[in-house]
Design a protein around this motif. Structure first.
Motif, PDB file in Angstrom:
ATOM      1  N   VAL A   1       0.841  -1.186   0.000  1.00 55.74           N
ATOM      2  CA  VAL A   1       0.000   0.000   0.000  1.00 55.74           C
ATOM      3  C   VAL A   1       0.883   1.247   0.000  1.00 55.74           C
ATOM      4  CG1 VAL A   1      -1.674   1.361   1.331  1.00 55.74           C
ATOM      5  CG2 VAL A   1      -1.937  -1.130   1.157  1.00 55.74           C
ATOM      6  N   LYS A   2       0.584   2.185  -0.896  1.00 57.85           N
ATOM      7  CA  LYS A   2       1.307   3.454  -0.935  1.00 57.85           C
ATOM      8  C   LYS A   2       0.498   4.506  -0.178  1.00 57.85           C
ATOM      9  CE  LYS A   2       3.221   7.063  -3.934  1.00 57.85           C
ATOM     10  NZ  LYS A   2       3.515   7.503  -5.315  1.00 57.85           N
ATOM     11  N   ILE A   3       1.121   5.087   0.846  1.00 59.47           N
ATOM     12  CA  ILE A   3       0.499   6.144   1.639  1.00 59.47           C
ATOM     13  C   ILE A   3       1.259   7.443   1.421  1.00 59.47           C
ATOM     14  CG2 ILE A   3      -0.083   6.928   3.968  1.00 59.47           C
ATOM     15  CD1 ILE A   3      -0.351   4.067   4.834  1.00 59.47           C
ATOM     16  N   VAL A   4       0.536   8.485   1.070  1.00 52.96           N
ATOM     17  CA  VAL A   4       1.131   9.807   0.887  1.00 52.96           C
ATOM     18  C   VAL A   4       0.629  10.714   2.003  1.00 52.96           C
ATOM     19  CG1 VAL A   4       1.205  11.849  -0.583  1.00 52.96           C
ATOM     20  CG2 VAL A   4       1.396   9.577  -1.604  1.00 52.96           C
ATOM     21  N   ILE A   5       1.557  11.427   2.638  1.00 51.50           N
ATOM     22  CA  ILE A   5       1.204  12.335   3.729  1.00 51.50           C
ATOM     23  C   ILE A   5       1.467  13.765   3.283  1.00 51.50           C
ATOM     24  CG2 ILE A   5       1.563  12.919   6.154  1.00 51.50           C
ATOM     25  CD1 ILE A   5       2.583  10.151   6.640  1.00 51.50           C
ATOM     26  N   VAL A   6       0.415  14.596   3.293  1.00 49.04           N
ATOM     27  CA  VAL A   6       0.548  15.978   2.847  1.00 49.04           C
ATOM     28  C   VAL A   6       0.050  16.935   3.923  1.00 49.04           C
ATOM     29  CG1 VAL A   6       0.299  15.356   0.405  1.00 49.04           C
ATOM     30  CG2 VAL A   6      -1.727  15.985   1.728  1.00 49.04           C
ATOM     31  N   GLY A   7       0.448  18.187   3.793  1.00 47.28           N
ATOM     32  CA  GLY A   7       0.069  19.219   4.744  1.00 47.28           C
ATOM     33  C   GLY A   7       1.175  20.254   4.847  1.00 47.28           C
ATOM     34  N   ASP A   8       0.906  21.319   5.564  1.00 44.80           N
ATOM     35  CA  ASP A   8       1.876  22.396   5.697  1.00 44.80           C
ATOM     36  C   ASP A   8       3.131  21.948   6.437  1.00 44.80           C
ATOM     37  OD1 ASP A   8       0.105  24.000   4.399  1.00 44.80           O
ATOM     38  OD2 ASP A   8      -0.137  25.457   6.011  1.00 44.80           O
ATOM     39  N   GLY A   9       4.218  22.677   6.203  1.00 46.55           N
ATOM     40  CA  GLY A   9       5.442  22.437   6.946  1.00 46.55           C
ATOM     41  C   GLY A   9       5.222  22.681   8.427  1.00 46.55           C
TER      42      GLY A   9
ATOM     43  N   SER B   1       7.923   9.069  11.317  1.00 44.03           N
ATOM     44  CA  SER B   1       9.012   8.517  12.111  1.00 44.03           C
ATOM     45  C   SER B   1       8.487   7.764  13.326  1.00 44.03           C
ATOM     46  CB  SER B   1       9.952   9.640  12.552  1.00 44.03           C
ATOM     47  OG  SER B   1      11.040   9.139  13.290  1.00 44.03           O
ATOM     48  N   ARG B   2       7.466   8.299  13.962  1.00 43.56           N
ATOM     49  CA  ARG B   2       6.878   7.632  15.130  1.00 43.56           C
ATOM     50  C   ARG B   2       6.311   6.273  14.738  1.00 43.56           C
ATOM     51  NH1 ARG B   2       7.500   7.287  20.266  1.00 43.56           N
ATOM     52  NH2 ARG B   2       7.378   9.560  20.563  1.00 43.56           N
TER      53      ARG B   2
ATOM     54  N   LEU C   1      12.631  18.445   2.511  1.00 42.65           N
ATOM     55  CA  LEU C   1      12.789  19.054   1.191  1.00 42.65           C
ATOM     56  C   LEU C   1      12.453  18.010   0.144  1.00 42.65           C
ATOM     57  CD1 LEU C   1      16.153  20.964   1.772  1.00 42.65           C
ATOM     58  CD2 LEU C   1      13.814  21.859   1.948  1.00 42.65           C
ATOM     59  N   GLY C   2      11.354  18.220  -0.562  1.00 49.05           N
ATOM     60  CA  GLY C   2      10.925  17.246  -1.555  1.00 49.05           C
ATOM     61  C   GLY C   2      10.108  16.151  -0.912  1.00 49.05           C
ATOM     62  N   ILE C   3      10.756  15.021  -0.640  1.00 48.48           N
ATOM     63  CA  ILE C   3      10.027  13.886  -0.102  1.00 48.48           C
ATOM     64  C   ILE C   3      10.935  13.002   0.753  1.00 48.48           C
ATOM     65  CG2 ILE C   3      10.470  12.466  -2.145  1.00 48.48           C
ATOM     66  CD1 ILE C   3       7.648  11.294  -1.808  1.00 48.48           C
ATOM     67  N   ASP C   4      10.404  12.473   1.829  1.00 46.95           N
ATOM     68  CA  ASP C   4      11.068  11.446   2.635  1.00 46.95           C
ATOM     69  C   ASP C   4      10.282  10.157   2.477  1.00 46.95           C
ATOM     70  OD1 ASP C   4      13.145  12.966   3.580  1.00 46.95           O
ATOM     71  OD2 ASP C   4      12.121  13.547   5.426  1.00 46.95           O
ATOM     72  N   TYR C   5      10.984   9.048   2.523  1.00 50.12           N
ATOM     73  CA  TYR C   5      10.364   7.751   2.237  1.00 50.12           C
ATOM     74  C   TYR C   5      10.606   6.789   3.390  1.00 50.12           C
ATOM     75  CZ  TYR C   5       9.215   3.523  -0.481  1.00 50.12           C
ATOM     76  OH  TYR C   5       8.654   2.355  -0.937  1.00 50.12           O
ATOM     77  N   TYR C   6       9.536   6.137   3.816  1.00 49.49           N
ATOM     78  CA  TYR C   6       9.608   5.153   4.898  1.00 49.49           C
ATOM     79  C   TYR C   6       8.918   3.877   4.445  1.00 49.49           C
ATOM     80  CZ  TYR C   6      10.395   9.403   7.664  1.00 49.49           C
ATOM     81  OH  TYR C   6      10.865  10.598   8.139  1.00 49.49           O
ATOM     82  N   LEU C   7       9.408   2.753   4.930  1.00 49.15           N
ATOM     83  CA  LEU C   7       8.832   1.458   4.580  1.00 49.15           C
ATOM     84  C   LEU C   7       8.638   0.645   5.851  1.00 49.15           C
ATOM     85  CD1 LEU C   7       8.153   0.133   1.783  1.00 49.15           C
ATOM     86  CD2 LEU C   7      10.271  -1.171   2.041  1.00 49.15           C
ATOM     87  N   LYS C   8       7.424   0.130   6.040  1.00 51.73           N
ATOM     88  CA  LYS C   8       7.169  -0.697   7.215  1.00 51.73           C
ATOM     89  C   LYS C   8       6.180  -1.801   6.866  1.00 51.73           C
ATOM     90  CE  LYS C   8       5.949  -0.717  12.098  1.00 51.73           C
ATOM     91  NZ  LYS C   8       5.683   0.088  13.310  1.00 51.73           N
ATOM     92  N   ARG C   9       6.503  -2.997   7.298  1.00 52.16           N
ATOM     93  CA  ARG C   9       5.620  -4.153   7.077  1.00 52.16           C
ATOM     94  C   ARG C   9       4.887  -4.449   8.379  1.00 52.16           C
ATOM     95  NH1 ARG C   9       6.048  -9.930   7.203  1.00 52.16           N
ATOM     96  NH2 ARG C   9       4.945 -10.935   5.453  1.00 52.16           N
ATOM     97  N   ILE C  10       3.575  -4.574   8.300  1.00 50.39           N
ATOM     98  CA  ILE C  10       2.771  -4.816   9.486  1.00 50.39           C
ATOM     99  C   ILE C  10       1.908  -6.056   9.298  1.00 50.39           C
ATOM    100  CG2 ILE C  10       2.669  -2.364  10.087  1.00 50.39           C
ATOM    101  CD1 ILE C  10      -0.229  -2.344   9.042  1.00 50.39           C
ATOM    102  N   ASN C  11       1.572  -6.679  10.403  1.00 47.33           N
ATOM    103  CA  ASN C  11       0.577  -7.742  10.416  1.00 47.33           C
ATOM    104  C   ASN C  11      -0.760  -7.090  10.733  1.00 47.33           C
ATOM    105  OD1 ASN C  11       3.224  -9.283  11.950  1.00 47.33           O
ATOM    106  ND2 ASN C  11       2.358 -10.205  10.112  1.00 47.33           N
ATOM    107  N   LEU C  12      -1.522  -6.815   9.692  1.00 48.04           N
ATOM    108  CA  LEU C  12      -2.788  -6.123   9.889  1.00 48.04           C
ATOM    109  C   LEU C  12      -3.761  -7.000  10.675  1.00 48.04           C
ATOM    110  CD1 LEU C  12      -4.247  -3.474   9.196  1.00 48.04           C
ATOM    111  CD2 LEU C  12      -5.140  -4.607   7.146  1.00 48.04           C
TER     112      LEU C  12
ATOM    113  N   ASN D   1       5.102   7.962   2.012  1.00 48.04           N
ATOM    114  CA  ASN D   1       5.744   9.069   1.312  1.00 48.04           C
ATOM    115  C   ASN D   1       5.394  10.378   2.020  1.00 48.04           C
ATOM    116  OD1 ASN D   1       6.614   7.851  -1.666  1.00 48.04           O
ATOM    117  ND2 ASN D   1       4.870   6.806  -0.742  1.00 48.04           N
ATOM    118  N   ASP D   2       6.366  10.946   2.707  1.00 47.68           N
ATOM    119  CA  ASP D   2       6.188  12.192   3.460  1.00 47.68           C
ATOM    120  C   ASP D   2       6.608  13.354   2.564  1.00 47.68           C
ATOM    121  OD1 ASP D   2       6.299  14.320   5.246  1.00 47.68           O
ATOM    122  OD2 ASP D   2       8.210  13.662   6.112  1.00 47.68           O
ATOM    123  N   ILE D   3       5.616  14.114   2.096  1.00 48.06           N
ATOM    124  CA  ILE D   3       5.883  15.192   1.138  1.00 48.06           C
ATOM    125  C   ILE D   3       6.116  16.506   1.870  1.00 48.06           C
ATOM    126  CG2 ILE D   3       4.928  16.528  -0.778  1.00 48.06           C
ATOM    127  CD1 ILE D   3       3.441  14.080  -1.666  1.00 48.06           C
ATOM    128  N   GLY D   4       7.177  17.189   1.528  1.00 51.45           N
ATOM    129  CA  GLY D   4       7.521  18.456   2.163  1.00 51.45           C
ATOM    130  C   GLY D   4       6.433  19.503   1.977  1.00 51.45           C
ATOM    131  N   GLY D   5       6.192  20.302   3.005  1.00 49.21           N
ATOM    132  CA  GLY D   5       5.120  21.278   2.978  1.00 49.21           C
ATOM    133  C   GLY D   5       5.276  22.360   1.936  1.00 49.21           C
TER     134      GLY D   5
END
Length: 221
Positions: A13-21, A30-31, A45-56, A67-71
């Motif tokens: 699943v691709k998750i994009v996180i947007v919002g102001d800086g 990160s949490r 600046l631009g985008i930060d990328y994180y990957l995590k596998r979970i047992n839903l 995908n954490d997009i810079g504000g």
């Protein structure tokens, strides 16, 4: 029992996180991904990328590409590429910053424009719930935005970790049409530690001479 009942599903699943800086997008990412919180603000600046596998659930394993997009990228030339293929979009704002909430409409409309008819699952996330005393966005505004857009809404605290894990699990389960049981969602009870300074004229307390000093650590989950 059929083989299908024992089948383990693997999803991506691709998750994009947007919002102001400074709304806390990176802190939330990160949490969730590393269970860490950085007290110093570092602008993405631009985008930060994180990957995590979970047992839903017991039979659903999901790899979340966050995908954490810079504000500052709202209106930027690369934003369409960052958003492309998003399954879930988290609209994050800071509950102590009214402007960060009011700008979510621009973020929402921009994502809709770049998704080209393929509408992702949106969720509204009010961050910094640990600063309730400094709240600048009324809960009624939060709820109205959620109702008007017909999207789920949450309050979290990246600093304490409250409800962060729950948000990612709930939105993923909604996307995949998976019913979560109560034991599928980790229960975290915040346990703040208060340090009491010794009184200025107080005498030091000595431990009994025959006892061994032991330290106990209790984790509440």
């Amino acid at each position: 029992m059929s083989d299908s009942e024992n089948e383990t599903h693997e999803k991506h699943v691709k998750i994009v996180i947007v919002g102001d800086g400074s709304s806390g997008k990176t802190s939330i990412s990160s949490r969730f991904s590393k269970d860490a919180f950085d007290r110093e603000y570092n602008q993405t600046l631009g985008i930060d990328y994180y990957l995590k596998r979970i047992n839903l659930t017991r039979d659903y394993n999901v790899t979340l590409a966050i995908n954490d997009i810079g504000g500052q990228t709202l209106g930027g030339s690369m934003l369409d590429k960052y958003i492309y293929g998003a399954d879930i979009v988290l609209l994050v704002y800071d509950i102590t910053n009214l402007q960060s909430f009011e700008n979510l409409e621009d973020w929402y409309q921009t994502v809709i424009k770049y998704c080209a008819g393929r509408k992702p699952l949106f969720a509204l996330v009010g961050n910094k719930s640990d600063l309730e005393h400094a709240r600048a966005v009324k809960t009624e505004k939060h709820q109205r935005f959620s109702k008007d857009k017909d999207i789920p809404a949450y309050f979290v605290s990246a600093k304490t970790g409250e409800s962060v894990d729950n948000v990612f699990r709930q939105v993923t389960a909604t996307l995949l049409h998976v019913m979560l049981r109560s034991d599928d969602i980790p229960r975290i009870i915040p346990a703040p530690i208060t340090r009491r300074e010794p009184e200025r004229n107080a005498l030091p307390i000595k431990p009994p001479p025959s006892s061994n000093t032991r330290t106990s650590i209790c984790n509440l989950q």
